[in-house]
Scaffold this motif. Structure first.
Motif, PDB file in Angstrom:
ATOM      1  N   LEU A  51      26.862 -77.272  18.462  1.00  0.00           N
ATOM      2  CA  LEU A  51      26.760 -78.224  17.359  1.00  0.00           C
ATOM      3  C   LEU A  51      26.268 -77.495  16.124  1.00  0.00           C
ATOM      4  CD1 LEU A  51      25.520 -81.839  17.247  1.00  0.00           C
ATOM      5  CD2 LEU A  51      24.332 -80.160  15.812  1.00  0.00           C
ATOM      6  N   SER A  52      26.840 -77.859  14.968  1.00  0.00           N
ATOM      7  CA  SER A  52      26.385 -77.316  13.687  1.00  0.00           C
ATOM      8  C   SER A  52      26.047 -78.454  12.743  1.00  0.00           C
ATOM      9  CB  SER A  52      27.460 -76.418  13.064  1.00  0.00           C
ATOM     10  OG  SER A  52      28.585 -77.183  12.661  1.00  0.00           O
ATOM     11  N   VAL A  53      25.124 -78.186  11.834  1.00  0.00           N
ATOM     12  CA  VAL A  53      24.787 -79.119  10.764  1.00  0.00           C
ATOM     13  C   VAL A  53      25.038 -78.398   9.450  1.00  0.00           C
ATOM     14  CG1 VAL A  53      22.988 -80.535   9.693  1.00  0.00           C
ATOM     15  CG2 VAL A  53      23.058 -80.279  12.188  1.00  0.00           C
ATOM     16  N   ASN A  54      25.934 -78.928   8.643  1.00  0.00           N
ATOM     17  CA  ASN A  54      26.305 -78.304   7.364  1.00  0.00           C
ATOM     18  C   ASN A  54      26.718 -76.844   7.584  1.00  0.00           C
ATOM     19  OD1 ASN A  54      25.618 -80.749   6.101  1.00  0.00           O
ATOM     20  ND2 ASN A  54      23.479 -80.094   5.904  1.00  0.00           N
ATOM     21  N   ASP A  55      27.518 -76.622   8.649  1.00  0.00           N
ATOM     22  CA  ASP A  55      28.104 -75.322   9.001  1.00  0.00           C
ATOM     23  C   ASP A  55      27.091 -74.309   9.529  1.00  0.00           C
ATOM     24  OD1 ASP A  55      30.725 -76.117   8.238  1.00  0.00           O
ATOM     25  OD2 ASP A  55      30.239 -75.713   6.137  1.00  0.00           O
ATOM     26  N   VAL A  56      25.889 -74.736   9.821  1.00  0.00           N
ATOM     27  CA  VAL A  56      24.878 -73.855  10.426  1.00  0.00           C
ATOM     28  C   VAL A  56      24.736 -74.233  11.902  1.00  0.00           C
ATOM     29  CG1 VAL A  56      22.478 -73.094  10.397  1.00  0.00           C
ATOM     30  CG2 VAL A  56      23.654 -73.608   8.234  1.00  0.00           C
ATOM     31  N   ILE A  57      24.991 -73.279  12.785  1.00  0.00           N
ATOM     32  CA  ILE A  57      24.907 -73.548  14.222  1.00  0.00           C
ATOM     33  C   ILE A  57      23.460 -73.863  14.612  1.00  0.00           C
ATOM     34  CG2 ILE A  57      25.122 -72.558  16.539  1.00  0.00           C
ATOM     35  CD1 ILE A  57      27.778 -73.274  15.398  1.00  0.00           C
ATOM     36  N   LYS A  58      23.291 -75.001  15.298  1.00  0.00           N
ATOM     37  CA  LYS A  58      21.967 -75.433  15.746  1.00  0.00           C
ATOM     38  C   LYS A  58      21.844 -75.435  17.273  1.00  0.00           C
ATOM     39  CE  LYS A  58      20.428 -76.495  11.586  1.00  0.00           C
ATOM     40  NZ  LYS A  58      19.239 -75.839  10.973  1.00  0.00           N
ATOM     41  N   GLN A  59      22.916 -75.801  17.963  1.00  0.00           N
ATOM     42  CA  GLN A  59      22.918 -75.801  19.428  1.00  0.00           C
ATOM     43  C   GLN A  59      24.081 -74.944  19.903  1.00  0.00           C
ATOM     44  OE1 GLN A  59      22.689 -80.385  19.675  1.00  0.00           O
ATOM     45  NE2 GLN A  59      21.515 -79.735  21.473  1.00  0.00           N
ATOM     46  N   ASP A  60      23.828 -74.101  20.891  1.00  0.00           N
ATOM     47  CA  ASP A  60      24.856 -73.183  21.371  1.00  0.00           C
ATOM     48  C   ASP A  60      24.508 -72.791  22.803  1.00  0.00           C
ATOM     49  OD1 ASP A  60      26.999 -71.497  21.546  1.00  0.00           O
ATOM     50  OD2 ASP A  60      26.535 -70.363  19.731  1.00  0.00           O
ATOM     51  N   ALA A  61      25.253 -73.330  23.757  1.00  0.00           N
ATOM     52  CA  ALA A  61      24.947 -73.090  25.172  1.00  0.00           C
ATOM     53  C   ALA A  61      26.239 -73.179  25.969  1.00  0.00           C
ATOM     54  CB  ALA A  61      23.910 -74.110  25.664  1.00  0.00           C
ATOM     55  N   ASP A  62      26.114 -73.349  27.280  1.00  0.00           N
ATOM     56  CA  ASP A  62      27.270 -73.451  28.167  1.00  0.00           C
ATOM     57  C   ASP A  62      27.018 -74.597  29.134  1.00  0.00           C
ATOM     58  OD1 ASP A  62      29.075 -72.785  30.583  1.00  0.00           O
ATOM     59  OD2 ASP A  62      29.688 -71.299  29.088  1.00  0.00           O
ATOM     60  N   ILE A  63      28.041 -75.420  29.397  1.00  0.00           N
ATOM     61  CA  ILE A  63      27.832 -76.556  30.281  1.00  0.00           C
ATOM     62  C   ILE A  63      27.537 -76.130  31.718  1.00  0.00           C
ATOM     63  CG2 ILE A  63      29.144 -78.183  28.870  1.00  0.00           C
ATOM     64  CD1 ILE A  63      31.487 -77.830  30.800  1.00  0.00           C
ATOM     65  N   SER A  64      27.757 -74.874  32.040  1.00  0.00           N
ATOM     66  CA  SER A  64      27.378 -74.377  33.365  1.00  0.00           C
ATOM     67  C   SER A  64      25.860 -74.354  33.532  1.00  0.00           C
ATOM     68  CB  SER A  64      27.931 -72.969  33.591  1.00  0.00           C
ATOM     69  OG  SER A  64      27.369 -72.043  32.672  1.00  0.00           O
ATOM     70  N   GLN A  65      25.129 -74.499  32.420  1.00  0.00           N
ATOM     71  CA  GLN A  65      23.665 -74.486  32.463  1.00  0.00           C
ATOM     72  C   GLN A  65      23.056 -75.858  32.747  1.00  0.00           C
ATOM     73  OE1 GLN A  65      23.096 -72.864  28.542  1.00  0.00           O
ATOM     74  NE2 GLN A  65      23.195 -70.742  29.256  1.00  0.00           N
ATOM     75  N   LEU A  66      23.888 -76.869  32.975  1.00  0.00           N
ATOM     76  CA  LEU A  66      23.363 -78.175  33.360  1.00  0.00           C
ATOM     77  C   LEU A  66      22.470 -78.041  34.592  1.00  0.00           C
ATOM     78  CD1 LEU A  66      26.584 -80.346  32.980  1.00  0.00           C
ATOM     79  CD2 LEU A  66      24.443 -80.753  31.750  1.00  0.00           C
ATOM     80  N   ILE A  67      21.293 -78.648  34.549  1.00  0.00           N
ATOM     81  CA  ILE A  67      20.422 -78.644  35.725  1.00  0.00           C
ATOM     82  C   ILE A  67      21.094 -79.426  36.851  1.00  0.00           C
ATOM     83  CG2 ILE A  67      18.192 -79.375  36.654  1.00  0.00           C
ATOM     84  CD1 ILE A  67      17.022 -78.997  33.836  1.00  0.00           C
ATOM     85  N   TRP A  68      21.570 -80.625  36.519  1.00  0.00           N
ATOM     86  CA  TRP A  68      22.310 -81.451  37.464  1.00  0.00           C
ATOM     87  C   TRP A  68      23.770 -81.463  37.043  1.00  0.00           C
ATOM     88  CZ3 TRP A  68      20.079 -83.119  41.844  1.00  0.00           C
ATOM     89  CH2 TRP A  68      18.690 -83.109  41.890  1.00  0.00           C
ATOM     90  N   SER A  69      24.650 -81.005  37.901  1.00  0.00           N
ATOM     91  CA  SER A  69      26.068 -80.917  37.585  1.00  0.00           C
ATOM     92  C   SER A  69      26.691 -82.308  37.480  1.00  0.00           C
ATOM     93  CB  SER A  69      26.796 -80.117  38.670  1.00  0.00           C
ATOM     94  OG  SER A  69      26.821 -80.852  39.892  1.00  0.00           O
ATOM     95  N   VAL A  70      27.912 -82.368  36.971  1.00  0.00           N
ATOM     96  CA  VAL A  70      28.617 -83.645  36.867  1.00  0.00           C
ATOM     97  C   VAL A  70      28.759 -84.330  38.226  1.00  0.00           C
ATOM     98  CG1 VAL A  70      30.832 -84.722  36.291  1.00  0.00           C
ATOM     99  CG2 VAL A  70      29.790 -83.069  34.710  1.00  0.00           C
ATOM    100  N   PRO A  71      29.206 -83.639  39.287  1.00  0.00           N
ATOM    101  CA  PRO A  71      29.288 -84.322  40.591  1.00  0.00           C
ATOM    102  C   PRO A  71      27.931 -84.834  41.069  1.00  0.00           C
ATOM    103  CG  PRO A  71      30.577 -82.308  40.629  1.00  0.00           C
ATOM    104  CD  PRO A  71      29.803 -82.281  39.356  1.00  0.00           C
ATOM    105  N   GLU A  72      26.877 -84.063  40.842  1.00  0.00           N
ATOM    106  CA  GLU A  72      25.549 -84.499  41.278  1.00  0.00           C
ATOM    107  C   GLU A  72      25.097 -85.741  40.516  1.00  0.00           C
ATOM    108  OE1 GLU A  72      23.462 -80.330  42.731  1.00  0.00           O
ATOM    109  OE2 GLU A  72      23.621 -80.725  40.577  1.00  0.00           O
ATOM    110  N   VAL A  73      25.358 -85.779  39.210  1.00  0.00           N
ATOM    111  CA  VAL A  73      24.964 -86.937  38.403  1.00  0.00           C
ATOM    112  C   VAL A  73      25.732 -88.179  38.838  1.00  0.00           C
ATOM    113  CG1 VAL A  73      25.072 -87.931  36.088  1.00  0.00           C
ATOM    114  CG2 VAL A  73      24.196 -85.609  36.407  1.00  0.00           C
TER     115      VAL A  73
END
Length: 247
Positions: free
Chosen positions: A172-194
């Motif tokens: 995610l960026s705000v006014n073209d400045v990146i604020k959040q940058d990660a990977d969905i593999s870093q979810l503590i609880w995966s989609v199937p688990e949730v």
């Protein structure tokens, strides 16, 4: 005669409502004219370790923390969202969104993905000051989380088009400045688990959305800010923050 009068009054066909039916909220499906009707909106809190730490909590694998937003909080399309009332600390939270397409009760993790219709990119807008006050008082989060237009979401893309993403950049960026940058593999609880966890407590139905949690880097927004975000292989979203509707 009384029974017949009662039946005529309460069981007329078509149904005679005393007020107009609310509009069915829905999301577009990318590449089609079809719409996905929204039923319930489940949100997973503290589902990335770094975000849990930045919020001052221990990122251990305790059971997922679930809260909800109202159906009509979901909005779609490039849009301007009014700065909400009663806050001086509006925050962004980029999230992978899961759209449920099949009914599920007590679904095992091994079968959970069979419930998924598709995926989208959402922003969990948060009145952080109100949320923090609720936390401090041991009260529910809804006043900080479940306000009008607090769940912008991209068009959905069906799982039979992209599969079930388990990794990929989320940003995610705000006014073209990146604020959040990660990977969905870093979810503590995966989609199937949730999915399995929610379905053990509440019946998942077609039309349900699951906002799966946000990575680290959350922060404040101001009127005129432009937010862009995305999940690789799923889609992107862009919204602007406008002035308050309440003055």
């Amino acid at each position: 005669q009384l029974a017949q009068a009662y039946d005529r009054h309460y069981n007329a066909t078509p149904m005679n409502y005393v007020i107009n039916l609310p509009t069915q909220n829905s999301l577009p499906v990318r590449g089609t004219e079809a719409r996905f009707p929204v039923r319930r909106v489940y949100c997973v809190g503290r589902n990335y370790e770094a975000h849990a730490r930045e919020m001052g909590t221990d990122p251990t694998r305790e059971p997922p923390f679930i809260f909800q937003k109202p159906t009509d909080a979901v909005i779609s399309g490039a849009t301007s969202i009014p700065y909400p009332p009663q806050t001086r600390n509006l925050h962004y939270e980029i999230e992978l969104v899961v759209a449920i397409g099949r009914r599920g009760v007590n679904v095992p993790e091994s079968e959970a993905l069979s419930l998924v219709y598709g995926y989208g990119v959402g922003i969990d807008l948060t009145r952080r000051d109100l949320q923090q006050a609720a936390k401090d008082g041991g009260k529910p989060w809804e006043w900080g989380k479940a306000f009008d237009k607090s769940a912008p979401c991209s068009a959905l893309v069906p799982a039979d088009v992209i599969g079930h993403p388990a990794s990929g950049r989320i940003w995610l960026s705000v006014n073209d400045v990146i604020k959040q940058d990660a990977d969905i593999s870093q979810l503590i609880w995966s989609v199937p688990e949730v999915i399995a966890f929610i379905s053990a407590s509440m019946v998942l139905e077609p039309g349900d959305l699951v906002f799966t949690g946000t990575p680290a880097g959350v922060g404040p927004l101001l009127p005129a800010d432009r937010i862009q975000g995305g999940v690789d292989g799923v889609g992107t979203i862009e919204v602007c923050i406008g002035d308050s509707e309440h003055g």
